[in-house]
Write a protein that holds these residues in place. Sequence first.
Motif, PDB file in Angstrom:
ATOM      1  N   LEU A   1       0.829  -1.199   0.000  1.00 53.87           N
ATOM      2  CA  LEU A   1       0.000   0.000   0.000  1.00 53.87           C
ATOM      3  C   LEU A   1       0.872   1.261   0.000  1.00 53.87           C
ATOM      4  N   ALA A   2       1.878   1.274   0.859  1.00 57.79           N
ATOM      5  CA  ALA A   2       2.765   2.437   0.951  1.00 57.79           C
ATOM      6  C   ALA A   2       3.494   2.669  -0.368  1.00 57.79           C
ATOM      7  N   LYS A   3       3.958   1.598  -0.991  1.00 56.46           N
ATOM      8  CA  LYS A   3       4.669   1.703  -2.268  1.00 56.46           C
ATOM      9  C   LYS A   3       3.761   2.282  -3.344  1.00 56.46           C
ATOM     10  N   ASP A   4       2.534   1.756  -3.418  1.00 50.80           N
ATOM     11  CA  ASP A   4       1.600   2.252  -4.429  1.00 50.80           C
ATOM     12  C   ASP A   4       1.208   3.699  -4.167  1.00 50.80           C
ATOM     13  N   ALA A   5       1.097   4.086  -2.906  1.00 54.19           N
ATOM     14  CA  ALA A   5       0.776   5.471  -2.569  1.00 54.19           C
ATOM     15  C   ALA A   5       1.922   6.399  -2.960  1.00 54.19           C
TER      16      ALA A   5
ATOM     17  N   ASP B   1      -8.010   7.579   0.243  1.00 49.85           N
ATOM     18  CA  ASP B   1      -8.936   6.677  -0.441  1.00 49.85           C
ATOM     19  C   ASP B   1      -8.843   5.238   0.066  1.00 49.85           C
ATOM     20  N   ILE B   2      -7.901   4.983   0.971  1.00 54.51           N
ATOM     21  CA  ILE B   2      -7.734   3.626   1.495  1.00 54.51           C
ATOM     22  C   ILE B   2      -8.842   3.323   2.496  1.00 54.51           C
ATOM     23  N   ASP B   3      -9.617   2.278   2.210  1.00 51.03           N
ATOM     24  CA  ASP B   3     -10.660   1.841   3.117  1.00 51.03           C
ATOM     25  C   ASP B   3     -10.534   0.330   3.320  1.00 51.03           C
ATOM     26  N   ASP B   4     -11.511  -0.254   3.991  1.00 49.27           N
ATOM     27  CA  ASP B   4     -11.453  -1.678   4.286  1.00 49.27           C
ATOM     28  C   ASP B   4     -11.352  -2.509   3.004  1.00 49.27           C
ATOM     29  N   LYS B   5     -12.138  -2.141   1.992  1.00 53.92           N
ATOM     30  CA  LYS B   5     -12.131  -2.882   0.730  1.00 53.92           C
ATOM     31  C   LYS B   5     -10.766  -2.795   0.057  1.00 53.92           C
ATOM     32  N   THR B   6     -10.174  -1.606   0.084  1.00 53.31           N
ATOM     33  CA  THR B   6      -8.848  -1.427  -0.527  1.00 53.31           C
ATOM     34  C   THR B   6      -7.804  -2.260   0.200  1.00 53.31           C
ATOM     35  N   PHE B   7      -7.814  -2.178   1.533  1.00 53.38           N
ATOM     36  CA  PHE B   7      -6.822  -2.922   2.306  1.00 53.38           C
ATOM     37  C   PHE B   7      -6.968  -4.422   2.077  1.00 53.38           C
TER      38      PHE B   7
END
Length: 252
Positions: free
Chosen positions: A153-157, A166-172
């Motif tokens: 996630l950090a890399k993509d951000a 925009d990170i939410d439960d579904k994204t995680f």
Amino acid sequence: MDILQSIDRTRLPKHIAIIMDGNGRWAKERGQDRVYGHHEGVLSVREIVNGCAEIGIQYLTLYAFSTENWNRPKEEVNALMELLVNTIRKEVEELKKNNIKLHVIGDIESLPEVCQRELAEAKEITAGNNGLNLILALSYSSRWEIVEAAKKLAKDAMEGKLKPEDIDDKTFHSYLNTAEFPDPELMIRTSGEYRISNFLVYQLAYAEFYFTPVHWPEFRKPNLYEALLDYQQRERRFGKTSEQIQTTPQHA
């Protein structure tokens, strides 16, 4: 009435997760070494996998080897890896015949190369099956999985592929090893321990837990059916009241 006939097949959990505990203790009680217990535990794996497939469970995750298990005596670890390879070789055709699709989650690259090859081949052989999805958790732990997801996630951000806000439960969830599977509704642990041992911590947030004193080598289809009956007697509210649940269909 037969216990199997008592089960409401319209209210089965889609996904069952099992911590297969007690192989070593079961063997010690019989004056055998721990490896003997692991070998006998394979019989339970075969029966429970077939039992889940027969009754209509869609997903079954088995906690086969944790990241912490690497700390066990070298002889036991080597024996477990050898058992894994031999079991996959023996069972893959049976999985194919029974329409069972194999998946693997965990730090697979940490496994011996021969294990990686056998797993890859078994996944390829069963890839076209559309019955039970059998998920083996190997060299797996939830903390490892969550940390790996956070890194991605950090890399993509950082690369601008997503915004932190925009990170939410579904994204995680999409960054987890289990992204393609629904969360388990029922978690079973054998051998009388009352903890989840770093297993699917994120995914088990709303699962029902079922603990049994039966050691894994003795866990058979009737034990599975008992767990399912217990599950069907529970009210799954997901934060709602009992009155709200009674007016809407329960999640199954």
